[in-house]
Write an enzyme that holds these catalytic residues in place. Structure first.
Site, PDB file in Angstrom:
ATOM      1  N   LYS A   7       0.864  -1.170   0.000  1.00 20.54           N
ATOM      2  CA  LYS A   7       0.000   0.000   0.000  1.00 20.54           C
ATOM      3  C   LYS A   7       0.906   1.227   0.000  1.00 20.54           C
ATOM      4  CE  LYS A   7      -0.904   2.964   2.625  1.00 20.54           C
ATOM      5  NZ  LYS A   7      -0.932   3.669   3.898  1.00 20.54           N
TER       6      LYS A   7
HETATM    7  C1  R5P Z   1      -3.653   4.787   8.318  1.00 23.60           C
HETATM    8  O1  R5P Z   1      -3.594   4.697   9.509  1.00 23.60           O
HETATM    9  C2  R5P Z   1      -3.531   3.596   7.462  1.00 23.60           C
HETATM   10  O2  R5P Z   1      -2.266   3.368   6.958  1.00 23.60           O
HETATM   11  C3  R5P Z   1      -4.592   3.573   6.377  1.00 23.60           C
HETATM   12  O3  R5P Z   1      -4.884   2.225   6.166  1.00 23.60           O
HETATM   13  C4  R5P Z   1      -4.172   4.131   5.022  1.00 23.60           C
HETATM   14  O4  R5P Z   1      -3.543   5.374   5.146  1.00 23.60           O
HETATM   15  C5  R5P Z   1      -5.387   4.218   4.086  1.00 23.60           C
HETATM   16  O5  R5P Z   1      -6.300   5.148   4.609  1.00 23.60           O
HETATM   17  P1  R5P Z   1      -6.485   6.612   3.934  1.00 23.60           P
HETATM   18  O6  R5P Z   1      -7.064   6.395   2.536  1.00 23.60           O
HETATM   19  O7  R5P Z   1      -7.456   7.302   4.861  1.00 23.60           O
HETATM   20  O8  R5P Z   1      -5.143   7.252   3.892  1.00 23.60           O
END
Ligand code: R5P
Length: 295
Positions: free
Chosen positions: A205
């Site tokens: 990710k």
């Molecule tokens: C944050 O604490 C996590 O890494 C989230 O899973 C990631 O950042 C995805 O969430 P967002 O789209 O809100 O950034």
């Protein structure tokens, strides 16, 4: 028990018929074992080869995040519209029934809370492999802080998660964190995503950036992009479109869904981009239609 007498002789080997194409579409997992592949296949849509992952793990360091104040009210309506749920074991157990029919990507590490100056200060394993297996996890997410003081510790957590996952056929999502001091450049994401993949992450990710096509090309496993801080819905959908066009295999999105004016409509609009090849404009039009005329 097979008989050892009186059986017809095997003779029809269909010699002119090639084995069916494996139809395997998850980059970098061609040589994984059956269980790992089965879990990965469940996460990525068969037709598009992409995934919409709903990230609602923010509370593990941020507490009640705007839009996620009530997990029990916000998350269930979104479940039918995503491929994967990415959250902590605590959130899953508290807000979703075990009859759930969606793959879980469990956040298995803990980190310093946002009350610390540096959230990379020191994390560890919060949910070990036995608990992940008990939760029937399809994937385990481990946070990394590349370039921050907590880099070494986070890579240790990633390695332990990968090793345990390989042993049990559970893939690891390597999470590239971007804290307040970490750059968001192509150079950083090229390094961070490749580093996580080479350290064994089965998917990564990360975030969209200028030059993302090079980041996606250089990463030997699929990249899903986080949405990051809330954007206007049209901009978030345009970012999704650019990311998919440049090689992302989906999103792991939180705030841009659950902080949207209409989270379910936004989730479905993201799916239009990720799975149905809609333009950002078409997806935004779909969003507005649902916003003003809820089904
Ligand atoms: C944050 O604490 C996590 O890494 C989230 O899973 C990631 O950042 C995805 O969430 P967002 O789209 O809100 O950034």
């Amino acid at each position: 028990m097979a008989d050892n007498q009186g059986n017809p002789t095997a003779k029809n080997y269909h010699l002119g018929v090639k084995p069916a194409a494996s139809g395997w579409n998850v980059k970098g997992a061609e040589h994984c074992d059956w269980g790992m592949k089965n879990r990965l296949a469940a996460m990525f849509d068969r037709r598009s080869g992409n995934a919409v992952m709903l990230a609602f793990d923010h509370g593990y360091i941020m507490g009640p995040t705007a839009g996620l104040e009530r997990l029990d009210l916000v998350v269930p309506p979104l479940v039918p519209h995503v491929n994967v749920l990415m959250a902590t074991p605590g959130a899953i157990r508290a807000c979703l029934p075990p009859t759930l029919d969606k793959p879980l990507c469990l956040r298995v590490n803990y980190d310093a809370s946002v009350l610390f100056d540096d959230i990379s200060a020191g994390g560890g394993i919060a949910c070990d492999i036995r608990q992940a297996v008990r939760m029937n996890a399809s994937c385990m997410a481990a946070q990394t802080f590349i370039g921050a003081p907590g880099e070494k510790n986070s890579l240790e957590v990633l390695a332990r998660t990968v090793n345990a996952g390989q042993e049990h056929g559970i893939p690891t999502l390597g999470v590239v964190a971007v804290g307040k001091d970490m750059e968001r450049s192509e150079r950083f994401f090229l390094l961070a995503t490749r580093l996580l993949a080479e350290n064994g992450a089965n998917l990564v990710k990360s975030y969209y950036c200028e030059g993302f096509e090079r980041v996606a090309a250089a990463c030997p496993v699929p990249i899903v992009i986080a949405g990051g801080k809330k954007l206007p819905e049209a901009e978030a959908l345009a970012m999704c479109r650019r990311a998919i066009d440049e090689g992302a295999r989906g999103v792991d999105m939180g705030r841009n869904i659950f902080q949207a004016g209409a989270p379910v409509a936004m989730c479905r609009a993201v799916g239009k981009v990720v799975h149905e090849n809609c333009t950002a404009e078409e997806a935004f039009e779909f969003y507005q239609e649902l916003l003003h005329h809820p089904e």
